[in-house]
Design a protein around this motif. Structure first.
Motif, PDB file in Angstrom:
ATOM      1  N   GLY A   5     -50.256  39.679  51.247  1.00 14.44           N
ATOM      2  CA  GLY A   5     -49.168  40.597  51.501  1.00 14.44           C
ATOM      3  C   GLY A   5     -49.101  41.702  50.462  1.00 14.44           C
ATOM      4  O   GLY A   5     -50.084  42.019  49.789  1.00 14.44           O
ATOM      5  N   ARG A   6     -47.927  42.231  50.298  1.00 14.10           N
ATOM      6  CA  ARG A   6     -47.696  43.343  49.378  1.00 14.10           C
ATOM      7  C   ARG A   6     -47.910  42.890  47.931  1.00 14.10           C
ATOM      8  O   ARG A   6     -47.516  41.789  47.550  1.00 14.10           O
ATOM      9  CB  ARG A   6     -46.267  43.856  49.579  1.00 14.10           C
ATOM     10  N   GLY A  17     -38.283  46.902  46.939  1.00 15.50           N
ATOM     11  CA  GLY A  17     -37.885  45.575  47.386  1.00 15.50           C
ATOM     12  C   GLY A  17     -36.392  45.344  47.220  1.00 15.50           C
ATOM     13  O   GLY A  17     -35.740  44.748  48.095  1.00 15.50           O
ATOM     14  N   SER A 120     -54.745  34.132  49.768  1.00 17.03           N
ATOM     15  CA  SER A 120     -53.341  34.196  50.168  1.00 17.03           C
ATOM     16  C   SER A 120     -52.478  33.501  49.124  1.00 17.03           C
ATOM     17  O   SER A 120     -52.982  32.744  48.281  1.00 17.03           O
ATOM     18  CB  SER A 120     -53.146  33.515  51.528  1.00 17.03           C
ATOM     19  N   ASP A 121     -51.179  33.724  49.207  1.00 19.31           N
ATOM     20  CA  ASP A 121     -50.252  33.085  48.261  1.00 19.31           C
ATOM     21  C   ASP A 121     -50.399  31.573  48.298  1.00 19.31           C
ATOM     22  O   ASP A 121     -50.472  30.915  47.254  1.00 19.31           O
ATOM     23  CB  ASP A 121     -48.805  33.472  48.597  1.00 19.31           C
ATOM     24  N   ARG A 149     -47.681  39.111  43.415  1.00 20.57           N
ATOM     25  CA  ARG A 149     -47.356  38.843  44.812  1.00 20.57           C
ATOM     26  C   ARG A 149     -45.874  39.081  45.075  1.00 20.57           C
ATOM     27  O   ARG A 149     -45.014  38.556  44.374  1.00 20.57           O
ATOM     28  CB  ARG A 149     -47.754  37.415  45.183  1.00 20.57           C
ATOM     29  N   ASP A 151     -44.084  38.255  47.781  1.00 26.57           N
ATOM     30  CA  ASP A 151     -43.360  37.348  48.671  1.00 26.57           C
ATOM     31  C   ASP A 151     -43.481  35.889  48.252  1.00 26.57           C
ATOM     32  O   ASP A 151     -43.566  34.992  49.083  1.00 26.57           O
ATOM     33  CB  ASP A 151     -43.865  37.531  50.112  1.00 26.57           C
ATOM     34  N   GLU A 184     -36.285  32.192  53.208  1.00 30.11           N
ATOM     35  CA  GLU A 184     -37.015  32.735  54.359  1.00 30.11           C
ATOM     36  C   GLU A 184     -36.450  34.092  54.774  1.00 30.11           C
ATOM     37  O   GLU A 184     -37.197  34.989  55.185  1.00 30.11           O
ATOM     38  CB  GLU A 184     -36.938  31.755  55.542  1.00 30.11           C
ATOM     39  N   SER A 187     -37.895  37.252  52.866  1.00 33.26           N
ATOM     40  CA  SER A 187     -39.280  37.687  53.060  1.00 33.26           C
ATOM     41  C   SER A 187     -39.283  39.067  53.728  1.00 33.26           C
ATOM     42  O   SER A 187     -38.447  39.323  54.620  1.00 33.26           O
ATOM     43  CB  SER A 187     -40.002  36.674  53.954  1.00 33.26           C
ATOM     44  N   PRO A 188     -40.148  39.995  53.320  1.00 35.29           N
ATOM     45  CA  PRO A 188     -41.359  39.862  52.494  1.00 35.29           C
ATOM     46  C   PRO A 188     -41.170  40.231  51.016  1.00 35.29           C
ATOM     47  O   PRO A 188     -42.137  40.580  50.344  1.00 35.29           O
ATOM     48  CB  PRO A 188     -42.299  40.869  53.163  1.00 35.29           C
ATOM     49  N   TRP A 189     -39.933  40.121  50.524  1.00 31.50           N
ATOM     50  CA  TRP A 189     -39.672  40.523  49.139  1.00 31.50           C
ATOM     51  C   TRP A 189     -39.048  39.379  48.338  1.00 31.50           C
ATOM     52  O   TRP A 189     -38.159  39.584  47.522  1.00 31.50           O
ATOM     53  CB  TRP A 189     -38.741  41.744  49.108  1.00 31.50           C
ATOM     54  N   ARG A 190     -39.525  38.163  48.543  1.00 34.12           N
ATOM     55  CA  ARG A 190     -38.915  37.027  47.849  1.00 34.12           C
ATOM     56  C   ARG A 190     -39.090  37.086  46.336  1.00 34.12           C
ATOM     57  O   ARG A 190     -38.244  36.599  45.589  1.00 34.12           O
ATOM     58  CB  ARG A 190     -39.481  35.714  48.417  1.00 34.12           C
TER      59      ARG A 190
END
Length: 211
Positions: A5-6, A17, A120-121, A149, A151, A184, A187-190
Motif C-alpha cells: 500500500g501507501r 492521512g 506486503s505488510d 507502511r 496501513d 478497520e 484503513s488505509p491510514w492506520r
C-alpha cells in the motif's frame, strides 16, 4: 506476494492521512486540535534497527540507550560482528544471556532487508516474527516506521488501547481483538491513526495521570 500500500515518506504524507481520518471520524479531528502536527517518525531499516529493538526490551529508555551506545562503541551492530563476538564481549556491552540468544538468532536469520521493502505488510510481519525475540509489536513498529507502511497498526499496544478508550469514550480499554475491529475503519491510514492516538495518549496522561 501481496500488494504494497501507501508508503509514508514525508510530513505531507502524515498530514494527508490525518486529514483523511479527520474527515471520516470527527473524534480524530478533535484529537488533532489538541495534539497539533504529527511527527513523521521515520527510522532506518535493516539489521541494526531490529537489534536496537531487541536491546530495548524490558529495560528503561535510559538503560536501552546506554546499552546501544556500548554496542556501537564496540562495533557490534551488524550480523557478522554479533556472530564473531564471544558471550563475554556481548555481556560486557550490556546484553543479558537471553538477549544474546536473540541477537544471534537475528544475525543467523539472514533476513533480506531490501527484499522486505517489496513484501506486503502481512508478509513483513510474518517474516520478522519467525525470529526468536521479535514479537508482533516489534514487527509492526518496524513496518510502520522503518518501512513507512501507512496501513499498519499495533493492536496490542497498551497506550493505543488506552487512548482509544479515552478518545472514543469506551466503558473499558479495548483488547487486541476489539482494536483490530475498530481500526478497520481507519484503513488505509492506520499508521497515522496510531500517531494520533499516541500523541493523544501523552496529552491525556499528563492531564489525568494515566499509568
Amino acid at each position: 506476494m501481496g500488494a504494497i500500500g501507501r508508503i509514508i515518506t514525508c510530513d505531507a504524507c502524515v498530514a494527508e492521512g490525518a486529514e483523511w481520518l479527520s474527515a471520516r471520524e470527527p473524534r480524530f479531528g478533535a484529537a488533532l486540535q489538541e495534539v497539533g502536527p504529527l511527527p513523521l517518525r521515520r527510522r532506518p531499516d535493516g539489521f541494526a534497527e531490529l537489534l536496537s529493538a531487541i536491546t530495548s526490551q524490558q529495560v528503561s529508555v535510559a538503560s536501552a540507550s546506554a546499552i546501544w551506545a556500548r554496542l556501537q562503541a564496540a562495533q557490534l551492530t551488524d550480523p557478522q560482528s554479533i556472530l564473531r563476538a564471544t558471550e563475554d564481549e556481548l555481556r560486557a556491552a550490556g546484553l543479558s544471556r537471553q538477549k544474546i540468544r536473540y541477537a544471534r538468532a537475528l544475525a543467523e536469520a539472514s533476513i533480506d532487508y531490501n527484499g522486505l521493502r517489496a513484501l506486503s505488510d502481512a508478509e513483513v510481519i510474518a517474516t520478522l516474527t519467525k525470529v526468536p525475540g521479535i514479537g508482533t509489536w516489534t514487527a509492526e513498529i518496524y513496518a510502520m516506521f522503518s518501512l513507512g507502511r501507512a496501513d499498519v497498526f499495533a493492536h496490542g499496544d497498551l497506550a493505543l488501547q488506552e487512548a482509544t478508550r479515552l478518545l472514543f469514550q469506551l466503558p473499558e480499554r479495548p483488547g487486541e481483538r476489539q482494536m483490530r475491529q475498530l481500526a478497520e475503519a481507519w484503513s488505509p491510514w492506520r499508521s497515522v491513526a496510531a500517531r494520533i492516538l499516541w500523541a493523544y495518549y501523552r496529552i491525556a496522561k499528563d492531564r489525568e495521570g494515566i499509568r
